[in-house]
Scaffold this motif. Structure first.
Motif, mmCIF file in Angstrom:
data_model
loop_
_atom_site.group_PDB
_atom_site.id
_atom_site.type_symbol
_atom_site.label_atom_id
_atom_site.label_comp_id
_atom_site.label_asym_id
_atom_site.label_seq_id
_atom_site.Cartn_x
_atom_site.Cartn_y
_atom_site.Cartn_z
ATOM 1 N N PHE A 48 -18.709 -7.051 25.850
ATOM 2 C CA PHE A 48 -19.001 -7.671 27.144
ATOM 3 C C PHE A 48 -18.180 -8.948 27.244
ATOM 4 C CE2 PHE A 48 -21.780 -10.576 29.700
ATOM 5 C CZ PHE A 48 -21.608 -9.927 30.912
ATOM 6 N N ASP A 49 -17.325 -9.025 28.261
ATOM 7 C CA ASP A 49 -16.423 -10.172 28.405
ATOM 8 C C ASP A 49 -16.955 -11.243 29.356
ATOM 9 O OD1 ASP A 49 -16.087 -9.093 30.924
ATOM 10 O OD2 ASP A 49 -13.976 -8.568 30.668
ATOM 11 N N GLY A 50 -18.234 -11.121 29.737
ATOM 12 C CA GLY A 50 -18.826 -12.066 30.667
ATOM 13 C C GLY A 50 -18.982 -11.514 32.066
ATOM 14 N N SER A 51 -18.239 -10.444 32.360
ATOM 15 C CA SER A 51 -18.338 -9.857 33.698
ATOM 16 C C SER A 51 -18.421 -8.334 33.676
ATOM 17 C CB SER A 51 -17.130 -10.277 34.551
ATOM 18 O OG SER A 51 -15.909 -9.839 33.956
ATOM 19 N N ALA A 52 -17.929 -7.709 32.602
ATOM 20 C CA ALA A 52 -17.922 -6.250 32.558
ATOM 21 C C ALA A 52 -18.145 -5.770 31.125
ATOM 22 C CB ALA A 52 -16.598 -5.704 33.088
ATOM 23 N N TYR A 53 -18.745 -4.598 31.030
ATOM 24 C CA TYR A 53 -18.962 -3.957 29.745
ATOM 25 C C TYR A 53 -17.852 -2.922 29.486
ATOM 26 C CZ TYR A 53 -23.663 -5.932 29.489
ATOM 27 O OH TYR A 53 -24.734 -6.792 29.419
ATOM 28 N N ARG A 54 -17.512 -2.770 28.217
ATOM 29 C CA ARG A 54 -16.514 -1.770 27.839
ATOM 30 C C ARG A 54 -16.955 -1.098 26.545
ATOM 31 N NH1 ARG A 54 -10.987 -2.000 25.335
ATOM 32 N NH2 ARG A 54 -11.434 -4.167 24.820
ATOM 33 N N HIS A 72 -21.394 -10.719 22.525
ATOM 34 C CA HIS A 72 -20.223 -10.148 23.189
ATOM 35 C C HIS A 72 -19.746 -8.834 22.583
ATOM 36 C CE1 HIS A 72 -19.673 -13.772 25.590
ATOM 37 N NE2 HIS A 72 -19.881 -14.470 24.496
#
Length: 243
Positions: A185-191, A164
């Protein structure tokens, strides 16, 4: 004016992103340390943020004021229980002034490194000293530069790598500039977030304190007053304005 790296959207997720720093194991030793230095005198937190330490210190009976450059961070602080007891000022910790004198000024969680030049860090020390009453203390919590972990010629050090979060620091050993890179990565989107810093050694901070008229009285590896050694990854340093 210092650059603001903690406005929206960083402020929106700040408490979650550094949730480990809000745990009792991280907060309680720091509050105990600071409350002991403050005694019955007021305290001023530079870069007060969302109130991680200011709020519990206030609950200990210490009158706390705060300065922060980020109005977005202060908005989160004002929304929390007990925030009405904290007098906050939107401003630069290198120059903004708060009325009165304090027995304690403190700056924690590596935040002095957000000042990207030696001149601005010196100005921060001078501003802290200008707020202190005689005999008052200035406390800084800061990591020790991890240059010993860099092989010759290398400039990057990975400090976290899991499914993550990838985090690594990038160093320029000529200018004392560094950048902390975070890819999550929060499971749905990258930052991705990259924040610049200027690292400084404890001895350099001691000289900044001397220029501001303060003397080193304590240096520890942590808030529990563990011994500071050559292997310590961080330090808690205390300077005093002479009586």
């Amino acid at each position: 004016m210092s650059a603001n790296y903690f406005d929206e959207p960083v402020a929106a997720t700040y408490d979650d992103d550094v949730s480990a720093m809000f745990a009792p194991a991280a907060v309680e030793p720091a509050v105990e340390f600071l409350a002991g230095l403050a005694g019955d005198r007021p305290a001023l937190e530079l870069a007060v943020g969302t109130g991680r330490l200011a709020l519990p210190l206030s609950r200990r009976g210490v009158r706390v004021c705060g300065i922060d450059l980020s109005a977005a961070m202060l908005e989160r602080l004002r929304a929390k229980p007990g925030a009405d007891a904290i007098e906050v000022t939107v401003g630069d910790m290198t120059s903004s002034r708060v009325e009165g004198r304090f027995g304690l000024v403190y700056l924690v969680f590596n935040t002095i490194s957000n000042l990207l030049s030696q001149d601005s860090q010196v100005a921060c020390f001078r501003n802290a000293a200008a707020h202190l009453e005689p005999g008052g203390f200035f406390v800084v919590e800061l990591t020790v530069p991890a240059l010993q972990r860099l092989p010759p010629g290398e400039t990057h050090h990975v400090f976290r790598h899991d499914d993550h979060h990838l985090g690594f620091d990038e160093y320029d050993v000529v200018t004392q500039q560094m950048w902390s890179h975070h890819h999550s990565f929060d499971g749905s989107a990258y930052r991705s977030v990259s924040v610049p810093f200027r690292y400084a050694w404890p001895a350099e901070l001691d000289l900044m304190a001397r220029l501001a008229g303060m003397d080193l009285v304590e240096r520890w590896a942590d808030w529990d007053r563990g011994p500071f050694t050559a292997e310590s990854p961080s330090h808690v340093s205390v300077w005093q304005l002479p009586s």
